[in-house]
Design a protein around this motif. Structure first.
Motif, PDB file in Angstrom:
ATOM      1  N   LYS A  86       0.814  -1.218   0.000  1.00 50.87           N
ATOM      2  CA  LYS A  86       0.000   0.000   0.000  1.00 50.87           C
ATOM      3  C   LYS A  86       0.844   1.264   0.000  1.00 50.87           C
ATOM      4  O   LYS A  86       0.384   2.340  -0.418  1.00 50.87           O
ATOM      5  CB  LYS A  86      -0.962   0.005   1.180  1.00 50.87           C
ATOM      6  CG  LYS A  86      -0.274   0.099   2.539  1.00 50.87           C
ATOM      7  CD  LYS A  86      -1.295   0.126   3.668  1.00 50.87           C
ATOM      8  CE  LYS A  86      -0.611   0.240   5.030  1.00 50.87           C
ATOM      9  NZ  LYS A  86      -1.601   0.281   6.132  1.00 50.87           N
ATOM     10  N   ASP A  87       2.112   1.174   0.461  1.00 51.04           N
ATOM     11  CA  ASP A  87       2.937   2.383   0.531  1.00 51.04           C
ATOM     12  C   ASP A  87       4.389   2.188   0.095  1.00 51.04           C
ATOM     13  O   ASP A  87       5.205   3.096   0.220  1.00 51.04           O
ATOM     14  CB  ASP A  87       2.915   2.958   1.953  1.00 51.04           C
ATOM     15  CG  ASP A  87       3.298   1.930   3.006  1.00 51.04           C
ATOM     16  OD1 ASP A  87       3.767   0.827   2.631  1.00 51.04           O
ATOM     17  OD2 ASP A  87       3.138   2.230   4.199  1.00 51.04           O
ATOM     18  N   ARG A  88       4.700   1.009  -0.446  1.00 51.93           N
ATOM     19  CA  ARG A  88       6.081   0.758  -0.886  1.00 51.93           C
ATOM     20  C   ARG A  88       6.089   0.047  -2.231  1.00 51.93           C
ATOM     21  O   ARG A  88       5.156  -0.699  -2.548  1.00 51.93           O
ATOM     22  CB  ARG A  88       6.848  -0.073   0.154  1.00 51.93           C
ATOM     23  CG  ARG A  88       6.991   0.617   1.483  1.00 51.93           C
ATOM     24  CD  ARG A  88       7.646  -0.286   2.518  1.00 51.93           C
ATOM     25  NE  ARG A  88       9.055  -0.533   2.240  1.00 51.93           N
ATOM     26  CZ  ARG A  88       9.838  -1.291   3.008  1.00 51.93           C
ATOM     27  NH1 ARG A  88       9.320  -1.896   4.084  1.00 51.93           N
ATOM     28  NH2 ARG A  88      11.113  -1.473   2.711  1.00 51.93           N
ATOM     29  N   GLN A  89       7.144   0.288  -2.974  1.00 48.47           N
ATOM     30  CA  GLN A  89       7.358  -0.429  -4.235  1.00 48.47           C
ATOM     31  C   GLN A  89       8.832  -0.807  -4.310  1.00 48.47           C
ATOM     32  O   GLN A  89       9.715   0.051  -4.225  1.00 48.47           O
ATOM     33  CB  GLN A  89       6.913   0.408  -5.427  1.00 48.47           C
ATOM     34  CG  GLN A  89       7.421   1.841  -5.462  1.00 48.47           C
ATOM     35  CD  GLN A  89       6.518   2.754  -6.250  1.00 48.47           C
ATOM     36  OE1 GLN A  89       5.305   2.825  -6.000  1.00 48.47           O
ATOM     37  NE2 GLN A  89       7.102   3.461  -7.224  1.00 48.47           N
ATOM     38  N   ILE A  90       9.075  -2.096  -4.430  1.00 44.24           N
ATOM     39  CA  ILE A  90      10.417  -2.652  -4.227  1.00 44.24           C
ATOM     40  C   ILE A  90      10.816  -3.515  -5.416  1.00 44.24           C
ATOM     41  O   ILE A  90      10.000  -4.289  -5.936  1.00 44.24           O
ATOM     42  CB  ILE A  90      10.453  -3.512  -2.938  1.00 44.24           C
ATOM     43  CG1 ILE A  90      10.095  -2.665  -1.714  1.00 44.24           C
ATOM     44  CG2 ILE A  90      11.800  -4.189  -2.765  1.00 44.24           C
ATOM     45  CD1 ILE A  90       9.775  -3.502  -0.474  1.00 44.24           C
ATOM     46  N   GLY A 143      12.240   6.244  -7.507  1.00 45.57           N
ATOM     47  CA  GLY A 143      10.962   6.010  -6.842  1.00 45.57           C
ATOM     48  C   GLY A 143      10.779   4.582  -6.371  1.00 45.57           C
ATOM     49  O   GLY A 143       9.794   4.279  -5.688  1.00 45.57           O
ATOM     50  N   TRP A 144      11.710   3.721  -6.736  1.00 48.17           N
ATOM     51  CA  TRP A 144      11.642   2.324  -6.308  1.00 48.17           C
ATOM     52  C   TRP A 144      12.754   2.021  -5.311  1.00 48.17           C
ATOM     53  O   TRP A 144      13.905   2.444  -5.504  1.00 48.17           O
ATOM     54  CB  TRP A 144      11.769   1.379  -7.503  1.00 48.17           C
ATOM     55  CG  TRP A 144      10.522   1.303  -8.334  1.00 48.17           C
ATOM     56  CD1 TRP A 144      10.065   2.244  -9.208  1.00 48.17           C
ATOM     57  CD2 TRP A 144       9.573   0.242  -8.342  1.00 48.17           C
ATOM     58  NE1 TRP A 144       8.882   1.838  -9.777  1.00 48.17           N
ATOM     59  CE2 TRP A 144       8.551   0.604  -9.272  1.00 48.17           C
ATOM     60  CE3 TRP A 144       9.473  -0.984  -7.691  1.00 48.17           C
ATOM     61  CZ2 TRP A 144       7.456  -0.211  -9.529  1.00 48.17           C
ATOM     62  CZ3 TRP A 144       8.388  -1.800  -7.947  1.00 48.17           C
ATOM     63  CH2 TRP A 144       7.384  -1.414  -8.854  1.00 48.17           C
ATOM     64  N   GLU A 145      12.416   1.306  -4.259  1.00 52.38           N
ATOM     65  CA  GLU A 145      13.442   0.761  -3.375  1.00 52.38           C
ATOM     66  C   GLU A 145      14.085  -0.435  -4.069  1.00 52.38           C
ATOM     67  O   GLU A 145      13.391  -1.240  -4.696  1.00 52.38           O
ATOM     68  CB  GLU A 145      12.829   0.296  -2.061  1.00 52.38           C
ATOM     69  CG  GLU A 145      12.149   1.368  -1.251  1.00 52.38           C
ATOM     70  CD  GLU A 145      11.510   0.773  -0.016  1.00 52.38           C
ATOM     71  OE1 GLU A 145      12.239   0.159   0.793  1.00 52.38           O
ATOM     72  OE2 GLU A 145      10.283   0.899   0.137  1.00 52.38           O
ATOM     73  N   VAL A 146      15.383  -0.553  -3.943  1.00 54.66           N
ATOM     74  CA  VAL A 146      16.089  -1.684  -4.536  1.00 54.66           C
ATOM     75  C   VAL A 146      16.752  -2.470  -3.418  1.00 54.66           C
ATOM     76  O   VAL A 146      17.540  -1.927  -2.639  1.00 54.66           O
ATOM     77  CB  VAL A 146      17.136  -1.224  -5.569  1.00 54.66           C
ATOM     78  CG1 VAL A 146      17.873  -2.437  -6.157  1.00 54.66           C
ATOM     79  CG2 VAL A 146      16.476  -0.405  -6.674  1.00 54.66           C
ATOM     80  N   ILE A 147      16.419  -3.742  -3.337  1.00 55.45           N
ATOM     81  CA  ILE A 147      16.989  -4.623  -2.309  1.00 55.45           C
ATOM     82  C   ILE A 147      17.750  -5.734  -3.009  1.00 55.45           C
ATOM     83  O   ILE A 147      17.199  -6.432  -3.874  1.00 55.45           O
ATOM     84  CB  ILE A 147      15.887  -5.213  -1.411  1.00 55.45           C
ATOM     85  CG1 ILE A 147      15.160  -4.099  -0.661  1.00 55.45           C
ATOM     86  CG2 ILE A 147      16.481  -6.229  -0.434  1.00 55.45           C
ATOM     87  CD1 ILE A 147      13.992  -4.581   0.189  1.00 55.45           C
TER      88      ILE A 147
END
Length: 356
Positions: free
Chosen positions: A46-50, A67-71
């Motif tokens: 709902k509040d993150r895009q990974i 705008g994207w988290e990268v793991i």
């Protein structure tokens, strides 16, 4: 991903009670994020895009996906660890794509998580195009028009199917396509095979020639089929061509927003059947077009055709008649659904062409 589409997707997930979506299908992953890789995960909450991928993609993803988290994941820190950290109780996965082995890995590593299929949600999202997507699809259609115009000036009896197809692939790139989505050219009796393959057969005078092709522009494709006659058409060739043409035009005229794919299919199918060739129409009327040919909607006479046709959906209309031992005719354009009805993305003539 278009922010409006992302908001729509999050609303869909909320209504379904899904805490996290996990996408591994390459075209879905690209659609959601713009990320192209052979092995990776797109995760949306709902509040993150990974983006979760191994070290091969880490720097590229961080550079190209604002705008994207990268793991970075590996054997010590897996996608299952990422999902545990998110505390997702309900996780949506693409059951229509992932292998049984992958599904077992998810369920065994996350025994407290409930899994559901989010394939239909992504399919529904992809089926309705944004204005940006439509602009790419229109350009792909214009490129395909140019290739067909080149084809009718180029092809002659005595050429091999494979040589003509290679030439068309080359000019398609010159006209602005990144590559062909596909290129199938068949002639003679082979035209009775909807999925016949191009080979070294020589195109001969008097034969039907079917060209089915798609251009790709900014990752979005087109799909067009035309059937021509090498030389003067016989009475039988002309008869079946005209029936297919009228079936196509009828379906394009009568198919409107809010109808089902089954209804659209019935316009052409009933017309062809009434003229004695119902058993020779061997496939559904059409399919969706977008990043590839697996987008919705489906225009078919079976259950998958129950989907509702909505504005800004893009799909083919492609009736055909196929007579083993004689040949076949298919006429196909890619259409977008507008407020007024179907609008073709192609302008190439559908009238019978006799090429001397």
């Amino acid at each position: 991903m278009n922010q409006q589409k992302l908001s729509e997707l999050r609303e869909m997930l909320s209504k379904q009670g899904v805490d996290a979506l996990v996408s591994v299908k390459p075209d879905n992953l690209f659609y959601l994020s713009g990320f192209e890789c052979s092995q990776g995960y797109g995760i949306i909450t709902k509040d993150r895009q990974i983006i979760a991928a191994d070290a091969r993609y880490d720097e590229w993803a961080r550079t190209c996906l604002p705008g994207w988290e990268v793991i970075c994941i590996d054997q010590k820190h897996t996608v299952y660890d990422v999902l545990r950290d998110l505390r997702a109780a309900v996780v949506g996965i693409e059951e229509s794509y992932i292998s049984l082995h992958s599904y077992r890995d998810f369920t065994q590593n996350l025994p407290q998580v409930a899994f559901c299929d989010i394939s239909p949600l992504i399919a529904a999202l992809r089926a309705v195009k944004t204005e940006e997507e439509l602009s790419y699809l229109r350009m792909a259609g214009r490129i395909t028009d140019k290739v067909f115009s080149y084809f009718i000036d180029y092809v002659r009896p005595g050429m091999r199917e494979c040589d003509v197809a290679d030439e068309l692939r080359s000019v398609m790139k010159k006209f602005g396509a990144s590559h062909d989505l596909f290129m199938t050219l068949i002639s003679g009796n082979k035209t009775s095979m909807p999925h016949g393959s191009t080979n070294e057969k020589v195109i001969e005078k008097g034969e039907l020639v079917t060209l089915d092709m798609g251009s790709v522009y900014h990752n979005y494709g087109s799909d067009m089929t035309r059937t021509v006659v090498m030389g003067k058409a016989s009475d039988k060739q002309r008869e079946i061509y005209n029936i297919v043409l009228q079936a196509h035009l009828l379906a394009a005229e009568k198919t409107k927003e809010g109808m089902t794919g089954q209804q659209a299919d019935s316009f052409a199918r009933n017309y062809i059947a009434a003229r004695g060739y119902g058993d020779a129409f061997l496939h559904q009327l059409g399919h969706g077009v977008g990043l590839n040919l697996s987008d919705g909607p489906r225009l078919g006479y079976v259950k998958e055709g129950e989907n509702i046709l909505r504005r800004n959906m893009v799909f083919t209309i492609e009736p055909g008649i196929y007579l083993p031992g004689f040949g076949g005719v298919r006429i196909e354009d890619t259409y977008t659904m507008t407020e007024e009805g179907c609008k073709s993305l192609m302008s190439a003539t559908k009238e019978l062409l006799e090429i001397e």
